[in-house]
Design a protein around this motif. Structure first.
Motif, mmCIF file in Angstrom:
data_model
loop_
_atom_site.group_PDB
_atom_site.id
_atom_site.type_symbol
_atom_site.label_atom_id
_atom_site.label_comp_id
_atom_site.label_asym_id
_atom_site.label_seq_id
_atom_site.Cartn_x
_atom_site.Cartn_y
_atom_site.Cartn_z
ATOM 1 N N ALA A 46 0.871 -1.181 0.000
ATOM 2 C CA ALA A 46 0.000 0.000 0.000
ATOM 3 C C ALA A 46 0.904 1.225 0.000
ATOM 4 O O ALA A 46 1.920 1.259 0.699
ATOM 5 C CB ALA A 46 -0.905 0.002 1.224
ATOM 6 N N VAL A 47 0.531 2.222 -0.799
ATOM 7 C CA VAL A 47 1.358 3.418 -0.934
ATOM 8 C C VAL A 47 0.621 4.623 -0.357
ATOM 9 O O VAL A 47 -0.535 4.874 -0.694
ATOM 10 C CB VAL A 47 1.714 3.678 -2.416
ATOM 11 C CG1 VAL A 47 2.540 4.952 -2.551
ATOM 12 C CG2 VAL A 47 2.458 2.492 -3.011
ATOM 13 N N VAL A 48 1.316 5.354 0.501
ATOM 14 C CA VAL A 48 0.811 6.624 1.018
ATOM 15 C C VAL A 48 1.283 7.694 0.038
ATOM 16 O O VAL A 48 2.471 7.986 -0.041
ATOM 17 C CB VAL A 48 1.355 6.919 2.437
ATOM 18 C CG1 VAL A 48 0.869 8.280 2.919
ATOM 19 C CG2 VAL A 48 0.967 5.817 3.398
ATOM 20 N N ASP A 49 0.339 8.232 -0.727
ATOM 21 C CA ASP A 49 0.671 9.219 -1.756
ATOM 22 C C ASP A 49 0.588 10.622 -1.164
ATOM 23 O O ASP A 49 -0.493 11.171 -0.986
ATOM 24 C CB ASP A 49 -0.283 9.084 -2.939
ATOM 25 C CG ASP A 49 0.016 10.075 -4.053
ATOM 26 O OD1 ASP A 49 1.022 10.808 -3.958
ATOM 27 O OD2 ASP A 49 -0.764 10.111 -5.019
ATOM 28 N N THR A 50 1.749 11.187 -0.874
ATOM 29 C CA THR A 50 1.795 12.566 -0.386
ATOM 30 C C THR A 50 2.401 13.481 -1.440
ATOM 31 O O THR A 50 2.701 14.639 -1.159
ATOM 32 C CB THR A 50 2.638 12.655 0.906
ATOM 33 O OG1 THR A 50 3.945 12.167 0.636
ATOM 34 C CG2 THR A 50 2.002 11.873 2.030
ATOM 35 N N ARG A 92 4.597 1.968 1.986
ATOM 36 C CA ARG A 92 5.648 2.905 1.600
ATOM 37 C C ARG A 92 5.028 4.257 1.283
ATOM 38 O O ARG A 92 3.860 4.349 0.931
ATOM 39 C CB ARG A 92 6.415 2.409 0.366
ATOM 40 C CG ARG A 92 7.186 1.120 0.574
ATOM 41 C CD ARG A 92 8.415 1.373 1.445
ATOM 42 N NE ARG A 92 9.283 0.233 1.493
ATOM 43 C CZ ARG A 92 9.208 -0.746 2.383
ATOM 44 N NH1 ARG A 92 8.262 -0.738 3.289
ATOM 45 N NH2 ARG A 92 10.059 -1.741 2.371
ATOM 46 N N ARG A 93 5.834 5.299 1.372
ATOM 47 C CA ARG A 93 5.416 6.647 0.989
ATOM 48 C C ARG A 93 6.036 7.008 -0.356
ATOM 49 O O ARG A 93 7.165 6.622 -0.642
ATOM 50 C CB ARG A 93 5.894 7.674 2.009
ATOM 51 C CG ARG A 93 5.233 7.578 3.343
ATOM 52 C CD ARG A 93 5.733 8.689 4.237
ATOM 53 N NE ARG A 93 5.196 8.550 5.580
ATOM 54 C CZ ARG A 93 5.420 9.423 6.542
ATOM 55 N NH1 ARG A 93 6.158 10.486 6.315
ATOM 56 N NH2 ARG A 93 4.897 9.234 7.730
ATOM 57 N N GLY A 94 5.285 7.783 -1.148
ATOM 58 C CA GLY A 94 5.834 8.271 -2.403
ATOM 59 C C GLY A 94 4.781 8.351 -3.485
ATOM 60 O O GLY A 94 3.591 8.189 -3.238
ATOM 61 N N ARG A 95 5.228 8.617 -4.686
ATOM 62 C CA ARG A 95 4.350 8.634 -5.856
ATOM 63 C C ARG A 95 3.995 7.178 -6.154
ATOM 64 O O ARG A 95 4.882 6.339 -6.284
ATOM 65 C CB ARG A 95 5.065 9.288 -7.028
ATOM 66 C CG ARG A 95 4.197 9.513 -8.235
ATOM 67 C CD ARG A 95 4.880 10.361 -9.286
ATOM 68 N NE ARG A 95 5.355 11.644 -8.803
ATOM 69 C CZ ARG A 95 4.613 12.730 -8.637
ATOM 70 N NH1 ARG A 95 3.325 12.674 -8.915
ATOM 71 N NH2 ARG A 95 5.139 13.844 -8.193
ATOM 72 N N PRO A 96 2.707 6.850 -6.255
ATOM 73 C CA PRO A 96 2.305 5.440 -6.331
ATOM 74 C C PRO A 96 3.030 4.605 -7.396
ATOM 75 O O PRO A 96 3.599 3.563 -7.070
ATOM 76 C CB PRO A 96 0.805 5.511 -6.587
ATOM 77 C CG PRO A 96 0.394 6.758 -5.888
ATOM 78 C CD PRO A 96 1.527 7.720 -6.142
ATOM 79 N N ALA A 97 3.020 5.024 -8.636
ATOM 80 C CA ALA A 97 3.608 4.183 -9.691
ATOM 81 C C ALA A 97 5.102 3.955 -9.474
ATOM 82 O O ALA A 97 5.581 2.818 -9.543
ATOM 83 C CB ALA A 97 3.354 4.797 -11.067
ATOM 84 N N SER A 98 5.848 5.018 -9.206
ATOM 85 C CA SER A 98 7.291 4.841 -9.029
ATOM 86 C C SER A 98 7.603 4.067 -7.752
ATOM 87 O O SER A 98 8.559 3.289 -7.702
ATOM 88 C CB SER A 98 8.010 6.191 -9.048
ATOM 89 O OG SER A 98 7.529 7.035 -8.033
ATOM 90 N N THR A 99 6.786 4.242 -6.718
ATOM 91 C CA THR A 99 6.990 3.491 -5.482
ATOM 92 C C THR A 99 6.742 2.004 -5.709
ATOM 93 O O THR A 99 7.488 1.157 -5.200
ATOM 94 C CB THR A 99 6.077 4.038 -4.361
ATOM 95 O OG1 THR A 99 6.366 5.424 -4.175
ATOM 96 C CG2 THR A 99 6.286 3.286 -3.059
#
Length: 155
Positions: A46-50, A92-99
């Protein structure tokens, strides 16, 4: 699409990004079935998109979102428990696709299984989608699972 060196290698490690949606659950089901067939491992992310609008997020809100994503991953792992497949989870944190692509490299994934939203092709072309970006940038094969609730012929 980035050429892959993994075409002849067996699939043992499968990454499934999730946001808790029906289409993400459909992708998870597909990944679990594939992993069961090859005695593989499923990694749920799961990605936290900030990154979309960092000014609207404060540290408390980011922590709350991260807690919710951790709970989501725990719920997914619990739901898969008992299916005779090894499953792990991460947030993880970040931009979803690149993460997603970076995490696939980090865990040495052989395959990514991602859900496609019900967006029309026109909207996806204008706005881009996480699934589309993952397909275009991943160095491993990607299976895109359609939303079981949408009409695939609709634009």
């Amino acid at each position: 699409m980035v050429p892959t060196e993994h075409a002849s290698e067996p699939v043992r490690s499968i990454l499934v990004p999730t946001d808790g949606s029906d289409v993400a659950n459909a992708a998870l089901d597909r990944a679990v079935a594939l992993a069961a067939d090859v005695d593989g491992t499923v990694h749920v992310l799961a990605v936290v998109d900030t990154t979309t609008d960092p000014l609207r997020f404060d540290s408390g809100l980011v922590a709350d979102i991260e807690d919710a994503k951790n709970e989501l991953v725990e719920d997914v792992l619990e739901a898969v428990d008992g299916r005779q497949v090894e499953v792990s989870g991460a947030v993880r944190r970040g931009r979803p696709a690149s993460t997603i692509v970076d995490y696939a490299s980090e865990i040495d994934a052989d395959l990514i299984v991602v859900g496609r939203t019900g967006e029309s092709r026109t909207a996806a072309a204008l706005l881009g989608s996480t699934a589309d970006r993952v397909v275009r940038t991943a160095s491993v094969p990607v299976i895109v699972v359609p939303d079981p609730e949408t009409d695939e012929t609709a634009d």
